[in-house]
Design a protein around this motif. Structure first.
Motif, PDB file in Angstrom:
ATOM      1  N   ILE A 182     -12.881  49.418-106.564  1.00  0.00           N
ATOM      2  CA  ILE A 182     -13.065  48.302-107.488  1.00  0.00           C
ATOM      3  C   ILE A 182     -11.894  47.350-107.267  1.00  0.00           C
ATOM      4  CG2 ILE A 182     -13.516  47.567-109.852  1.00  0.00           C
ATOM      5  CD1 ILE A 182     -14.098  50.473-110.565  1.00  0.00           C
TER       6      ILE A 182
ATOM      7  N   HIS B  25     -21.243  44.994-105.962  1.00  0.00           N
ATOM      8  CA  HIS B  25     -21.804  44.194-107.037  1.00  0.00           C
ATOM      9  C   HIS B  25     -20.680  43.742-107.959  1.00  0.00           C
ATOM     10  CE1 HIS B  25     -21.814  48.231-109.017  1.00  0.00           C
ATOM     11  NE2 HIS B  25     -21.491  47.523-110.082  1.00  0.00           N
ATOM     12  N   ASP B  26     -20.863  42.583-108.562  1.00  0.00           N
ATOM     13  CA  ASP B  26     -19.842  42.012-109.435  1.00  0.00           C
ATOM     14  C   ASP B  26     -19.887  42.721-110.784  1.00  0.00           C
ATOM     15  OD1 ASP B  26     -19.199  40.297-107.395  1.00  0.00           O
ATOM     16  OD2 ASP B  26     -20.355  38.619-108.187  1.00  0.00           O
ATOM     17  N   LEU B  27     -18.854  43.480-111.071  1.00  0.00           N
ATOM     18  CA  LEU B  27     -18.822  44.318-112.272  1.00  0.00           C
ATOM     19  C   LEU B  27     -18.221  43.608-113.478  1.00  0.00           C
ATOM     20  CD1 LEU B  27     -19.280  47.232-113.384  1.00  0.00           C
ATOM     21  CD2 LEU B  27     -16.940  47.741-112.662  1.00  0.00           C
TER      22      LEU B  27
ATOM     23  N   ALA C 226     -17.387  45.969-107.345  1.00  0.00           N
ATOM     24  CA  ALA C 226     -17.293  47.427-107.220  1.00  0.00           C
ATOM     25  C   ALA C 226     -18.262  47.891-106.147  1.00  0.00           C
ATOM     26  CB  ALA C 226     -17.625  48.095-108.545  1.00  0.00           C
TER      27      ALA C 226
ATOM     28  N   ARG D 177     -21.759  50.839-115.472  1.00  0.00           N
ATOM     29  CA  ARG D 177     -22.590  49.705-115.879  1.00  0.00           C
ATOM     30  C   ARG D 177     -23.390  50.016-117.150  1.00  0.00           C
ATOM     31  NH1 ARG D 177     -25.398  47.144-110.582  1.00  0.00           N
ATOM     32  NH2 ARG D 177     -25.456  45.341-111.964  1.00  0.00           N
TER      33      ARG D 177
ATOM     34  N   ARG E 204     -19.394  49.550-120.706  1.00  0.00           N
ATOM     35  CA  ARG E 204     -19.196  48.109-120.935  1.00  0.00           C
ATOM     36  C   ARG E 204     -18.439  47.861-122.232  1.00  0.00           C
ATOM     37  NH1 ARG E 204     -22.390  44.527-118.128  1.00  0.00           N
ATOM     38  NH2 ARG E 204     -22.997  43.295-119.943  1.00  0.00           N
TER      39      ARG E 204
END
Length: 261
Positions: free
Chosen positions: A85, A107-109, A225, A243, A248
């Motif tokens: 990450i 992917h954009d976390l 990540a 996710r 979150r």
């Protein structure tokens, strides 16, 4: 040269950095998930790793925290990371180019904001426009991540350059190994000001936020990540867990912006 400050964050970062070096020479064992995460994620990912390990007997999540640049280079050198990450896309792209991460995997976390801080009780007036003279606003040094390699420092230099402040401040900049080290310098009063993420400032009771840099003054702060090439099973499940609404909520608690990408 300033000696690295000892603070509540420094021992943990030092230990995890040493662990990262050790892991570079050993193979991951079954049931272990090695999460290499940007230093700014220390509290959030540390909590989530503990929670996940308790809920999944036989699986142990082992986080390693340092600058994204340091971690990416360790992974490229063979450290057995399961998940990476990063605090920016640059160092994720570095691993994609070296085929440690598949191009379609990251992917954009999360997102974050960039702030100027000062030691508690030593704030100063600051106005984010090109006509303001920040060099006159405070005396002493400005701490930030190394502006050439550390994501928080790169974002910080972009913001200072956008505002026209970099020429007046660059000789006063102390480049730290990562954003938590920059925070620690300011906590100890060794720097009169610092540039860190909003999430870092939030976890400290020894600094105060002087101001928040405009979003358009720097590249958007994105935490991508990714599962490392060849990893699956437990690591994939933990990445999926990051996710979930439960994870979150933890990220939001620590001041991160939640992204749905």
């Amino acid at each position: 040269m300033i000696n690295s400050p000892l603070s509540k964050t420094a021992p943990r970062l030092a230990c995890t950095f040493a662990l990262a070096l050790l892991l570079g020479t050993t193979a991951a064992r079954a049931g272990e998930i090695h999460v290499y995460a940007a230093a700014s994620l220390t509290d959030a990912v540390g909590e989530l790793a503990d929670d996940y390990s308790r809920a999944h007997p036989g699986v142990e999540v082992k986080p390693v925290f340092a600058s994204s640049s340091t971690l990416a280079k360790q992974i490229d050198a063979g450290a057995p990371a399961s998940i990476f990450i990063s605090a920016d896309r640059k160092w994720m792209d570095y691993l994609v180019q070296r085929k440690r991460v598949a191009a379609d995997v990251p992917h954009d976390l999360l997102g974050n904001a960039l702030v100027m801080i000062a030691p508690k009780g030593e704030s100063f007036a600051l106005r984010f426009d090109t006509g303001f003279k920040p060099a006159d606003a405070f005396q002493g040094r400005l701490c930030m991540g190394d502006p050439e390699v550390v994501p928080a420092g790169i974002y910080g230099k972009e913001a200072l350059t956008h505002l026209g402040w970099w020429p007046a401040l660059q000789d006063r900049v102390v480049g730290a190994d990562d954003v938590r080290a920059a925070l620690a310098f300011v906590e100890r009063g060794e720097c009169a000001a610092g540039i860190v993420y909003s999430s870092d400032a939030q976890i400290s009771d020894k600094v105060e936020i002087v101001g928040r840099f405009p979003e358009d003054s720097h590249t958007p702060i994105i935490y991508p990540a990714a599962l490392l090439d060849g990893e699956s099973g437990d690591a994939r499940d933990f990445l999926r867990y990051l996710r979930t609404p439960t994870a979150r909520a933890v990220f939001a608690h620590y001041g991160f912006t939640l992204l749905d990408r």
